[in-house]
Design a protein around this motif. Sequence first.
Motif, mmCIF file in Angstrom:
data_model
loop_
_atom_site.group_PDB
_atom_site.id
_atom_site.type_symbol
_atom_site.label_atom_id
_atom_site.label_comp_id
_atom_site.label_asym_id
_atom_site.label_seq_id
_atom_site.Cartn_x
_atom_site.Cartn_y
_atom_site.Cartn_z
ATOM 1 N N GLN A 1 -1.559 -2.287 5.054
ATOM 2 C CA GLN A 1 -1.094 -2.019 3.704
ATOM 3 C C GLN A 1 -1.160 -3.284 2.849
ATOM 4 O O GLN A 1 -1.324 -3.220 1.646
ATOM 5 N N ARG A 2 -1.065 -4.464 3.476
ATOM 6 C CA ARG A 2 -1.270 -5.705 2.732
ATOM 7 C C ARG A 2 -2.689 -5.749 2.172
ATOM 8 O O ARG A 2 -2.909 -6.197 1.048
ATOM 9 N N VAL A 3 -3.658 -5.278 2.988
ATOM 10 C CA VAL A 3 -5.029 -5.204 2.478
ATOM 11 C C VAL A 3 -5.073 -4.243 1.295
ATOM 12 O O VAL A 3 -5.711 -4.511 0.274
ATOM 13 N N GLY A 4 -4.355 -3.133 1.443
ATOM 14 C CA GLY A 4 -4.280 -2.167 0.344
ATOM 15 C C GLY A 4 -3.745 -2.820 -0.921
ATOM 16 O O GLY A 4 -4.277 -2.627 -2.016
ATOM 17 N N PHE A 5 -2.704 -3.635 -0.776
ATOM 18 C CA PHE A 5 -2.137 -4.339 -1.934
ATOM 19 C C PHE A 5 -3.144 -5.348 -2.482
ATOM 20 O O PHE A 5 -3.318 -5.448 -3.698
ATOM 21 N N ALA A 6 -3.811 -6.088 -1.578
ATOM 22 C CA ALA A 6 -4.772 -7.097 -2.038
ATOM 23 C C ALA A 6 -5.880 -6.427 -2.841
ATOM 24 O O ALA A 6 -6.268 -6.899 -3.907
ATOM 25 N N ARG A 7 -6.361 -5.292 -2.339
ATOM 26 C CA ARG A 7 -7.436 -4.614 -3.039
ATOM 27 C C ARG A 7 -6.969 -4.107 -4.406
ATOM 28 O O ARG A 7 -7.711 -4.125 -5.383
ATOM 29 N N ALA A 8 -5.704 -3.657 -4.446
ATOM 30 C CA ALA A 8 -5.186 -3.150 -5.715
ATOM 31 C C ALA A 8 -4.975 -4.291 -6.702
ATOM 32 O O ALA A 8 -5.202 -4.149 -7.900
ATOM 33 N N LEU A 9 -4.541 -5.457 -6.216
ATOM 34 C CA LEU A 9 -4.174 -6.540 -7.121
ATOM 35 C C LEU A 9 -5.367 -7.385 -7.545
ATOM 36 O O LEU A 9 -5.309 -8.077 -8.548
ATOM 37 N N VAL A 10 -6.463 -7.331 -6.777
ATOM 38 C CA VAL A 10 -7.581 -8.229 -7.050
ATOM 39 C C VAL A 10 -8.227 -7.930 -8.403
ATOM 40 O O VAL A 10 -8.787 -8.807 -9.035
ATOM 41 N N VAL A 11 -8.100 -6.710 -8.882
ATOM 42 C CA VAL A 11 -8.681 -6.378 -10.187
ATOM 43 C C VAL A 11 -7.718 -6.724 -11.325
ATOM 44 O O VAL A 11 -8.012 -6.440 -12.481
ATOM 45 N N GLU A 12 -6.587 -7.347 -10.995
ATOM 46 C CA GLU A 12 -5.550 -7.705 -11.962
ATOM 47 C C GLU A 12 -5.214 -6.517 -12.861
ATOM 48 O O GLU A 12 -5.448 -6.546 -14.074
ATOM 49 N N PRO A 13 -4.692 -5.456 -12.276
ATOM 50 C CA PRO A 13 -4.446 -4.238 -13.047
ATOM 51 C C PRO A 13 -3.307 -4.429 -14.037
ATOM 52 O O PRO A 13 -2.371 -5.184 -13.780
ATOM 53 N N GLU A 14 -3.401 -3.734 -15.154
ATOM 54 C CA GLU A 14 -2.303 -3.786 -16.114
ATOM 55 C C GLU A 14 -1.125 -2.984 -15.583
ATOM 56 O O GLU A 14 0.012 -3.383 -15.731
ATOM 57 N N VAL A 15 -1.446 -1.839 -14.979
ATOM 58 C CA VAL A 15 -0.385 -1.047 -14.346
ATOM 59 C C VAL A 15 -0.756 -0.842 -12.876
ATOM 60 O O VAL A 15 -1.873 -0.449 -12.567
ATOM 61 N N LEU A 16 0.187 -1.123 -12.006
ATOM 62 C CA LEU A 16 -0.025 -0.915 -10.579
ATOM 63 C C LEU A 16 0.689 0.368 -10.173
ATOM 64 O O LEU A 16 1.904 0.464 -10.305
ATOM 65 N N PHE A 17 -0.087 1.337 -9.734
ATOM 66 C CA PHE A 17 0.502 2.596 -9.267
ATOM 67 C C PHE A 17 0.637 2.546 -7.751
ATOM 68 O O PHE A 17 -0.239 2.008 -7.068
ATOM 69 N N MET A 18 1.717 3.129 -7.241
ATOM 70 C CA MET A 18 1.891 3.179 -5.792
ATOM 71 C C MET A 18 2.350 4.576 -5.404
ATOM 72 O O MET A 18 3.318 5.093 -5.959
#
Lengths: 592, 450
Positions: free
Chosen positions: B144-161
């Motif tokens: 799930q850390r990889v999941g977070f890294a992949r989500a955060l690497v695009v520097e999203p304005e909104v992070l959905f979980m």
Amino acid sequence: MIHLPDRFSRLQPRETLARTQVLERGWPFFLDLCIAAIGLACFYAVVRIAMFWAGRPEPEFIVSLSPRALPHYAFYSVVRIGLAYLLSLLFAISYGYIAAYNQRAEKVMIAILDILQSIPVLSFLPPVMLAMIALFPTRQLGVEMGAIVLIFTGSVWNMAFSFYSSLKSIPRELMEATNIYCFSRVQRLFQLELPYAAIGLIWNSIMSVAGAWFFLMACEMFHLGSRDFRLPGLGSYLQTAADAGNGVAICWGLAVMILIIVATDQLVWRPLIAWSDKFKFEQVESSKRITSPILHLLTQSTALASLSHRLVDPLTESLYTRLAKHRIAKLRQLTTSRPQSRLLSIVVRIVLVIVIAAAVLYAALQAVALLRPLPGAAYLHIFQGAIATFLRVNLALLLASAWTIPVGVAIGSSPRLARIAQPLAQIAASVPATALFPVLLLALVRIGGGMGIGSIALMLLGTQWYILFNVIAGAIAIPSDLKEVATLFRFSRIQRWKTVILPGIFPYLITGLVTASGGAWNASIIAEYFPIKGQILQTIGLGAIISEATGGGRFPVLLLATMVMALMVVTTNRLVWRPLFRLAETRYKLGA
Amino acid sequence: MQPAIIRAERVEKYYAQPSENRIQVISPTDLSIATGEIVALLGPSGSGKSTLLRMLTGLSAPSAGEVYWHEKPIATADVNVSIVFQSFALFPWLTVLENVEAPLKARGMDAAERRKRSMKILDTVGLDGFQAAYPKELSGGMRQRVGFARALVVEPEVLFMDEPFSALDVLTAENLRSELLELWQNKTIPTQAIFIVTHNIEEAVLLADRIIVLGRNPGHVRTDFRVSLQHPRDRKATSFTQLVDYIYKVLTQPDAQPPALPQTSTGKPVRDQRQMHYQMLPHARPGGIAGLLELVLDHNGKDDIYRLADDLAFEIDDLLPIVDAAQLLGFLTVTEGDAAITPTGTEYANSEILRQKELFRTAAVENVLLLRQIVRAIESKSDRSVPEDFFHDMLDEQFSEEETLRQLETAINWGRYAELFDYDASRRRFIQSEKLHQEANESTAAEIDA
């Protein structure tokens, strides 16, 4: 800490570098040489093929029975099967892709696939051959293309089905991940869809290529009306040898064929299966793995690595950059576009659908009109043939089950036996039954048997393996605690079979029977009609009618017989196999 | 009030039925996500949490209404959001690094920059050294850390979980949660807002600045309020437990208006909209109901549902269906988040199995319309059997396909247990229960004798 002099520290990395280069060079250098040699060989092969194909057509090629001609023939056959396979792969991927993503076309496309896969190879022959020869009238290419397309029609459908169903079963969240991160279709194909479908595609490829070897003889040498087509190849070699009753030549041909099949298995399929292990969609690492030394060597090759680094990587990089730009441009266009163009596209689509429907209707009516001159006797003949083949197929299935179920269960229940028997069975199964058929027929004729027994024997030879392997897998999958319960309560032999073994292997048995049944129907075109020793051995049956009609160029009979066969296969699939499959998946599924 | 990044205006989701009926999954809903807030979306299963999340991200188009991204319709906007999935949704054939690089590749970033950014984010989430590993070599938490890294690497304005921690064990989840909060509070990540779907009430209260509770049938916003507790939040603090208790009350009383909010939060309740023919059968097993009743009896016949869940180490999603079922059958009453056992419930809990079945049978026929209809239909047929399709079609008018199947499954389960009827799976028909059949025969025989 020792302070190293400046000169030394500058020197050391270079020295170690040099040493590692020398050390590592030993194997990979040799390997690179091999790869270069393979490259050169490929170049020569392409030139050779191109020269032959661009030449004048040789419809009445005289097939030499000398063993010295064999390497040559084998090469042509391998190229043919290879090209047909590549064509199948491309077609299967595009067809499956469109069927999975185009909701409107999906139902129709899958129904078409279902029907096409029930049509035997030979029924495709006249239209394919005539079209190809019309396209390239003055070149060998036309006939060659015809043979390749023919092999293609025998091997493509299961691959298309496999790719389609893989796409349909991609987990939703993975699909959503590609959407939310704006993957282009290309990136989605290479990073999600192809990897996800890889394992299914590879196993179906193996089956398809085995099928191609099975029908090779029919595809390389055939009559069409007054014309007699012979292509230089392993299939035509075997066929000619059978025709002449030359046992020595048959053995030579068989030996070469088995050699090629074993080599393909070791050089192509095993590395592929080992490589595809990383595409297994599982979250835990499994302990059991298939290994392949060839794959190991390939991954070690520095030449291949640098090729991928220098050529493939920059190409894909620029592709992805361009796709990303394209996406942004499209997004901008979307904000400024007007709804008018949508109306236009709908109109265009409706017109297109009407035109296609009209064309299909017209062609279908024309085809039906073709049937009009057929006398009533022909209908009766085809009907009788259909019943005879139906009985024959089911008898073959019954006989196959009768020996494979006890043997398969015995092999599957004893790990020691399985270790010995499974590789043997695999080798036996990899020999195409059609290649053995002439030997078998010659023996049968000698002892006074006829085509009636011969046809069932060929169906048996070609299809029993599907059942055997599935039964073995099923017997292995029966949980040992169920067997222990049976022992604990002292089940009698009959009770043990009725309550533990048969229900346990049921889903596997059904899978094997479905595949075997399809194979047996398809095999009937060879099994019921076979030219040998200068004469044609045949028996009454739908397959014989199709073969005879193809050879005699009687298209109305061919069309009707093909329709009857497709109808029977599709009907038995719907009425018998599908309900049994459902039963297997609901009631007899082991585990949750 | 900060400006909204994403704003949903009267979005709804329904599936059209052939009979012009439609199944409403989510009724018209207004919702917005503003800069600087963590929004938690809570609700029982079947309330459309995930559907709502997918509409807000633009993954799924609403049946009606519109979602705006910075006041532009979301379908035409260049949306910059990420999702962390419950199942991680990693590509098992790509290495950790390739997984994290994939979204950047999709944006056409050049290789060197891509590598640099990915390595940096892997470092941030504590995965340095693992870049060459494949996901299947990692533990759930690492994945799930990889999941977070992949989500955060695009520097999203909104992070959905979407329930990001529910596939992890308790300790791992706790650890990841606090690390995420740290990243957010220290502004290590440029994310402007976080939207988390969860069914864990404590998780919502721990993380969120704003909590939205959904009700079901169809999905609708029941309450939407701010949480003004200071970070780091203490699970043991009275204000914390009060809030958790309050949300429990809202969730366990689906029909009632949400009670008055405790002091720590402010907001406005939204009207509940329910209008249905069949009541929704909670997917609980008779054995579970008996177990719950016995537990309540052990707690002197009345206890707080929150405490019961705690005792059983159950998530609210696991416990609520059982409570609902007991309530539906008249074995339990729920008021203000307290469950109290009724006299029939007490008798049920104290009886042996045959008597239990009898009580269950009476309660089921009395209270559950679907079961009553099945029993009547079987009685009125001469061959004492009714095809399942008949009820399937009726339920289909009201529930989605998936829910219809689950409703039938529950009905079959209850009917078999209560010996109201039996079900022939191979013919897919409801048939008269063996026992009832015998009794009926005996009684006719008795009548003839008389």
